[in-house]
Design a protein around this motif. Structure first.
Motif, PDB file in Angstrom:
ATOM      1  N   ASP A   7     -33.102 -53.134  15.483  1.00 19.23           N
ATOM      2  CA  ASP A   7     -33.259 -52.001  14.589  1.00 19.23           C
ATOM      3  C   ASP A   7     -31.870 -51.514  14.204  1.00 19.23           C
ATOM      4  OD1 ASP A   7     -34.118 -49.767  17.337  1.00 19.23           O
ATOM      5  OD2 ASP A   7     -32.269 -50.815  16.828  1.00 19.23           O
ATOM      6  N   MET A   8     -31.801 -50.476  13.399  1.00 21.60           N
ATOM      7  CA  MET A   8     -30.514 -50.025  12.871  1.00 21.60           C
ATOM      8  C   MET A   8     -29.552 -49.658  13.996  1.00 21.60           C
ATOM      9  SD  MET A   8     -30.143 -50.439   9.770  1.00 21.60           S
ATOM     10  CE  MET A   8     -28.744 -49.518   9.208  1.00 21.60           C
ATOM     11  N   ALA A   9     -30.095 -49.100  15.052  1.00 18.83           N
ATOM     12  CA  ALA A   9     -29.202 -48.722  16.155  1.00 18.83           C
ATOM     13  C   ALA A   9     -28.525 -49.958  16.727  1.00 18.83           C
ATOM     14  CB  ALA A   9     -30.005 -47.995  17.226  1.00 18.83           C
ATOM     15  N   TYR A  10     -29.305 -50.986  16.922  1.00 17.28           N
ATOM     16  CA  TYR A  10     -28.754 -52.236  17.451  1.00 17.28           C
ATOM     17  C   TYR A  10     -27.668 -52.773  16.524  1.00 17.28           C
ATOM     18  CZ  TYR A  10     -28.448 -57.089  18.940  1.00 17.28           C
ATOM     19  OH  TYR A  10     -27.975 -58.303  19.359  1.00 17.28           O
ATOM     20  N   MET A  11     -27.979 -52.775  15.227  1.00 15.87           N
ATOM     21  CA  MET A  11     -27.032 -53.319  14.269  1.00 15.87           C
ATOM     22  C   MET A  11     -25.729 -52.537  14.293  1.00 15.87           C
ATOM     23  SD  MET A  11     -28.724 -55.804  12.850  1.00 15.87           S
ATOM     24  CE  MET A  11     -27.923 -56.228  11.332  1.00 15.87           C
ATOM     25  N   ASN A  12     -25.867 -51.222  14.247  1.00  7.71           N
ATOM     26  CA  ASN A  12     -24.646 -50.423  14.190  1.00  7.71           C
ATOM     27  C   ASN A  12     -23.824 -50.550  15.451  1.00  7.71           C
ATOM     28  OD1 ASN A  12     -24.837 -49.379  11.609  1.00  7.71           O
ATOM     29  ND2 ASN A  12     -26.303 -47.820  12.268  1.00  7.71           N
TER      30      ASN A  12
ATOM     31  N   ARG B  72     -37.931 -61.786   4.959  1.00  5.89           N
ATOM     32  CA  ARG B  72     -38.690 -60.628   5.448  1.00  5.89           C
ATOM     33  C   ARG B  72     -37.780 -59.723   6.264  1.00  5.89           C
ATOM     34  NH1 ARG B  72     -42.894 -61.321   9.437  1.00  5.89           N
ATOM     35  NH2 ARG B  72     -42.048 -59.267   9.905  1.00  5.89           N
ATOM     36  N   PRO B  73     -38.159 -58.469   6.429  1.00  6.13           N
ATOM     37  CA  PRO B  73     -37.309 -57.543   7.189  1.00  6.13           C
ATOM     38  C   PRO B  73     -37.330 -57.884   8.681  1.00  6.13           C
ATOM     39  CG  PRO B  73     -39.064 -56.361   6.032  1.00  6.13           C
ATOM     40  CD  PRO B  73     -39.328 -57.809   5.856  1.00  6.13           C
ATOM     41  N   LEU B  74     -36.236 -57.554   9.348  1.00  5.71           N
ATOM     42  CA  LEU B  74     -36.136 -57.842  10.767  1.00  5.71           C
ATOM     43  C   LEU B  74     -36.455 -56.635  11.625  1.00  5.71           C
ATOM     44  CD1 LEU B  74     -32.767 -59.837  10.798  1.00  5.71           C
ATOM     45  CD2 LEU B  74     -35.057 -60.662  10.341  1.00  5.71           C
ATOM     46  N   ASP B  75     -36.608 -55.478  10.984  1.00  5.06           N
ATOM     47  CA  ASP B  75     -36.809 -54.254  11.773  1.00  5.06           C
ATOM     48  C   ASP B  75     -37.993 -54.389  12.703  1.00  5.06           C
ATOM     49  OD1 ASP B  75     -35.999 -53.749   8.879  1.00  5.06           O
ATOM     50  OD2 ASP B  75     -35.245 -51.965   9.890  1.00  5.06           O
TER      51      ASP B  75
ATOM     52  N   LYS C 171     -33.846 -51.498   4.642  1.00  2.00           N
ATOM     53  CA  LYS C 171     -34.342 -52.335   5.730  1.00  2.00           C
ATOM     54  C   LYS C 171     -33.320 -53.418   6.064  1.00  2.00           C
ATOM     55  CE  LYS C 171     -39.271 -51.898   4.869  1.00  2.00           C
ATOM     56  NZ  LYS C 171     -39.680 -52.292   3.521  1.00  2.00           N
ATOM     57  N   ILE C 172     -33.419 -53.932   7.288  1.00  2.01           N
ATOM     58  CA  ILE C 172     -32.493 -54.978   7.724  1.00  2.01           C
ATOM     59  C   ILE C 172     -33.088 -56.322   7.361  1.00  2.01           C
ATOM     60  CG2 ILE C 172     -31.283 -55.940   9.693  1.00  2.01           C
ATOM     61  CD1 ILE C 172     -32.031 -53.344  11.179  1.00  2.01           C
TER      62      ILE C 172
END
Lengths: 303, 414, 280
Positions: free
Chosen positions: B123-128, B114-117, B144-145
């Motif tokens: 969220d994408m900001a955290y990942m980046n 399942r997605p982690l968002d 989606k992450i």
């Protein structure tokens, strides 16, 4: 043959019937159901019934993969089974011969291929067959010169033979054991009577041993044929279905189950493989029925 | 009479089976637990072992010490991907799956992860902010992450210091070809360079390095492009300079026994080389036409199953596992390259030879494709490689057959 | 017996020559496993023709015995193997007796179906078997696995035993029945003891079905403490490496109980049939 109460019959039969029903019958029904759906990677949990589409795909054209793989596997079985029988029978007869001492030692030694797990022995054979460094070629080089080498795994025909050899090694103990067990049921008086009548050993074998072994050998042969037809572990571990001379065709040792395994678990086309399996199953089922009828084994029983 | 009874029992059996089927086809349980509630059990299926596992377990232990209401259950599962594909659709399986990113797309389509968002602050900001671009790309699918990157790995050149010195290690593909030839003649019975020439993963550097590709995310297959052909021609140029029946095991043994000067292999292998008393050094793969070649960068990823009863907690746990300090600790213990870019920059990590050596290669790699289409490619590419390596087909014929097979496979996937 | 020189000496020499050849054929690959188990460095082979490692070591054995839960796996495998053996013996002996002695409608159909059903490949039966076991609540339990194994091997064992029972004269049973035994008593007291060779074969087959099987075991067992040896050993590999040393050591250890079992069972390979049992 006697009639007994239905209750007694069911009691005696039920462990077997229930067990087989759950474990052998249900998967067949399940796969028949799936084969009529379109379950694959993109339609995994929500799939729909699509009818005979998968069966249509199977039979597209006479050079379809299906027929190639099927024919190849039949050939494989046709070659393997007589070899299993010959080696297993010879070993069992030899082990039963009165002139052999220390029978327990020989018996245990010859059953070893069965005792060591096939997942490691298959890989050992894979090494034996290695063209550059494998033991077989190293031995061959002793007589044929330093740059000789038999293409055990890279040539399609040789690879086929290699799997046969490895398979014979792994499977002969099964026949050896079954025949050894069945040999014990033949009363020695029969042989003695034949000897008194002056019958030579070969004739004794043909007239006494073989017929009396038949009820044991036949189910074993049929089962072994089925198992060999469905061979997966050995072939996959040694050649993965290869060698491949083209990306668009099945490999030289791409037997039914090796092919099915790849398509199901690497391409996730479950419904296609279910259809494939159902067709193969019905084929084997018919062949088994036919051979049972043919050998009269079943007719005898319905007294 | 008896026939009727038999027929009736068969009927009952069939009905039961039908009922079972219907039960099996039902969807999985509803997932609640999107707000973070640090209590419960999280089961992780993984493939870690030995001292490798010890380092990771220590990190999970630290989490449970901090949050004593949480139990973390580590299960070592052989044949993980097959086990997961059977268990999760049947409503069971673990909460977290620890594997490589190449299964990501497939698992998404199979409704296994399942997605982690939005969970536990991810969220994408955290990942980046925290992970290298390749890692983030590898763990995102259709926008989606779907996973937390753990470590990254790529193959590179490993050379035997007793057989070749670091400045002798070839730096261009042309130099590699001549090195293989000259080493073989000056050291009879030995090989200059070896690798598994019949595997799509090990030969990706050449295909991608010469400008080709296997498959794109939209399903276009690039096996007949000029770049791929050039890559294949490069590989076949080594016939005769690498044993004909080479495979992973053969190459590995050759290197361990000092019969090969250079092997192209990944970080998992060096521990054994050390144990085999090979003094090894690491070097980046040569450049092709002036550009560095690109091996696949495998991103080890932690994913959350669709059956997880407390997904927010699961995400919190794996977020913790992949934070800077823990990644540094793992890296120091296991000598792996962290996916967390803050950890990678840490001087402790940079000081580890394997990290520097393999890490240099990682920055030149392409992420191991996570699209399910890639699974349609492994097989045809491997077959094509085998066909050209054994000489049974020309490069052009092999690649066009492979292209056909790959396209057929892809159409089956849709 | 014609006691020509050939029968007296030639035949035994041929037989022994054959047995020796078979011995080499049978044992050579296993010897390789043996030398891999003693080889340090996790390689299956050395690239030069060396029959024994230069620096043999016990490390591999020590490692799998102490650093991975091998003893647990062994215990689990033994439990499941013996359980399968016993359940299989009971299931197939009863079934075979019914098929050999009783008369009932649908018998012919049962016989045929039984053997023909085996044609379905196990690999593709994994998912349905998983579903069934989960429904009856046996998933992850060794009993579920045992059920799968027993059911899988039942058909052949039943056929084999039935064939053997058929060679035991019905007069023996009937004599017992006339003497007042029930069917079951006749079964247990008369038929079974005379069938020891076939029962030994069945026991061995059942045990072996469970012992070396890993495809179903790894799918149906869910927790590490329940793993059997093949599942555990197979899990030792990761990515591309198979740690040959550990793998070989484990495989060798796992072969020993089979040999012990066979050594114990093979004493039953004596003719169990006395024709004289009916007269008088």
């Amino acid at each position: 043959m006697y009639r007994t109460s239905l209750r007694l019959t069911l009691t005696y039969l039920s462990p077997m019937v229930v067990g087989v029903g759950l474990i052998s019958l249900f998967p067949i029904l399940y796969n028949v159901y799936i084969s009529f759906t379109n379950q694959n990677l993109y339609h995994f949990r929500q799939y729909s019934i699509v009818g005979f589409v998968n069966y249509g795909k199977l039979f597209q054209g006479l050079d379809a993969d299906f027929f190639i793989v099927l024919g190849r596997t039949f050939l494989f079985v046709a070659i393997c089974i007589p070899l299993f029988l010959a080696v297993g029978m010879a070993a069992a007869m030899a082990l039963n011969h009165p002139s052999v001492r220390f029978k327990p030692f020989w018996r245990v030694a010859l059953i070893v291929p069965w005792a060591v797990p096939s997942y490691i022995t298959a890989l050992v054979w894979k090494f034996f067959f290695n063209e550059d460094f494998g033991t077989l070629n190293q031995l061959y080089r002793v007589v044929a010169g330093p740059h000789a080498g038999l293409p055990w795994l890279s040539d399609p025909t040789w690879a086929f033979a290699s799997i046969v050899i490895a398979n014979v090694w792994m499977s002969y103990p099964f026949f050896m054991i079954v025949i050894l067990g069945a040999l014990q049921s033949i009363p020695s008086e029969l042989y003695e009577a034949a000897a008194v009548d002056g019958a030579p050993a070969w004739s004794q074998f043909r007239r006494i041993t073989l017929p009396l072994l038949r009820p044991a050998i036949l189910p074993a042969t049929i089962l072994s044929a089925i198992v060999t037809f469905n061979v997966l572990n050995t072939a996959y571990l040694i050649t993965k279905g290869g060698p491949f001379i083209s990306a668009a065709k099945p490999g030289a040792t791409d037997f039914v189950m090796v092919y099915a395994f790849r398509v199901a678990f690497q391409l996730f086309n479950y419904s296609y493989i279910a259809a494939f399996a159902v067709v193969i199953f019905f084929l084997l089922f018919t062949v088994t029925l036919g051979s049972l009828r043919f050998t009269g084994l079943v007719r005898e029983e319905a007294r | 009479m008896a026939w009727n009874r038999w027929a009736k029992s068969v009927g009952v059996a069939l009905l039961t089976m039908a009922a079972l089927l219907l039960a099996a086809c039902g969807g999985s349980e509803n997932n609640t637990g999107t707000t973070l509630n640090r209590s419960g059990t999280i089961t992780i299926w993984h493939n870690w072992e030995g001292s490798y596992l010890d380092a990771k377990k220590a990190i999970f232990d630290a989490y449970t010490k901090q949050y004593p209401n949480v139990t973390i259950n580590l299960v070592h599962k052989p044949n993980l991907t097959d086990a997961v594909t059977t268990a999760v659709p049947a409503g069971q399986g673990p909460d977290v799956i620890a594997w490589v990113d190449d299964v990501l797309g497939k698992f998404v389509k199979l409704d296994i992860i399942r997605p982690l968002d939005g969970l536990a602050g991810v969220d994408m900001a955290y990942m980046n902010a925290n992970f290298s671009k390749a890692a983030v790309d590898a763990d995102t699918f259709e926008g989606k992450i779907y996973g937390m990157p753990e470590t990254v790995e790529a193959i590179t050149m490993i050379y035997n210091k007793d057989l070749v010195s670091s400045d002798q290690v070839p730096k261009t593909t042309d130099a590699l070809q001549s090195f293989a030839a000259s080493f073989q003649s000056s050291h009879p019975g030995k090989y200059g360079v070896v690798w598994n020439t019949k595997d799509a993963y090990f030969n990706a550097p050449w295909v991608y390095g010469f400008g080709g590709y296997y498959v794109k995310a939209d399903g276009t297959v690039g096996l007949t492009t000029d770049g791929t052909k050039a890559g294949f021609n490069f590989i076949t140029s080594f016939r005769g300079k690498i044993p004909a029946a080479v495979d992973y095991g053969v190459a590995d043994t050759l290197f361990k026994e000092g019969k090969a000067a250079i092997i192209i292999n990944g970080p998992w292998s060096v521990a054994d080389y050390g144990k085999a008393n090979v003094k090894y050094g690491l070097a980046t793969l040569p450049t092709a036409n002036g550009k560095p070649v690109s091996p696949f960068v495998g991103v080890k990823t932690l994913m959350v199953s669709t059956n997880a009863s407390n997904p927010a907690l699961a995400v919190d746990v794996i977020k913790w596992f992949d934070n800077k300090d823990n990644e540094v600790a793992q890296s120091v213990a296991n000598k792996e390259i962290p996916a967390n870019k803050l950890a990678l920059a840490d001087p402790q990590v940079q000081a580890i030879e394997q990290v520097k050596g393999f890490g240099a290669q990682v920055s030149n790699g392409v992420p191991l494709p996570n699209t399910p289409y890639m699974s349609a490619l492994w097989d045809p590419v491997a077959k094509a490689l085998e066909a050209v390596w054994t000489g049974k087909q020309s490069v052009d014929a092999a690649l066009s057959d492979a292209q056909k097979a790959a396209l057929a496979n892809i159409s089956q996937l849709k | 017996m014609r006691t020509g020189a050939f029968s007296r000496y030639g035949v035994p020499i041929l037989i022994h020559a054959f047995l020796v050849a078979m011995l080499i054929f049978a044992l050579f690959p296993v010897f390789f496993v043996l030398q891999a188990a003693f080889r340090p460095g996790q390689s299956l082979y050395s690239l030069t023709l060396s029959l024994w490692p230069d620096h043999p070591t016990w490390d591999n054995f020590v490692y799998i015995w102490t650093r991975v839960p091998f003893p647990t796996w062994l215990k689990n495998s033994l439990g499941i193997g013996i359980g399968t053996m016993i359940a299989g013996l009971i299931g197939s002996a009863t079934g075979a007796y019914a098929l050999a002695r009783f008369r009932f409608a649908g018998k012919r159909m049962t016989l045929i179906l039984l053997l023909a059903i085996q044609a379905f490949p196990t690999v593709l039966a994994l998912v349905p078997i998983y579903i069934i076991l989960r429904t009856v609540g046996l998933i992850g339990s060794p009993f579920g696995l045992m059920l799968a194994y027993v059911a899988g091997a039942l058909v052949f064992s039943t056929w084999n035993l039935k064939g053997y029972f058929d060679t035991i004269p019905r007069e023996l049973d009937e004599a017992a029945l006339i003497d007042g035994c029930t069917v079951t008593q006749a079964f247990i007291r008369i038929v079974l003891p005379l069938s020891l060779p076939a029962l030994a074969v069945t026991a061995l087959l059942m045990f072996l079905t469970a012992w070396n099987e890993w495809v179903m075991a790894q799918t149906l067992l869910l927790s590490e403490d329940a793993y059997t040896v093949p599942v555990g050993l197979w899990g030792l590999q990761d990515n591309y490496r198979i740690p040959w040393g550990y793998f070989a050591a484990g495989s060798l250890l796992v072969s020993i109980p089979v040999m012990v079992l066979f050594l114990g069972l093979q004493q039953y390979f004596r003719s169990g049939l006395t024709v004289g049992g009916v007269k008088g």
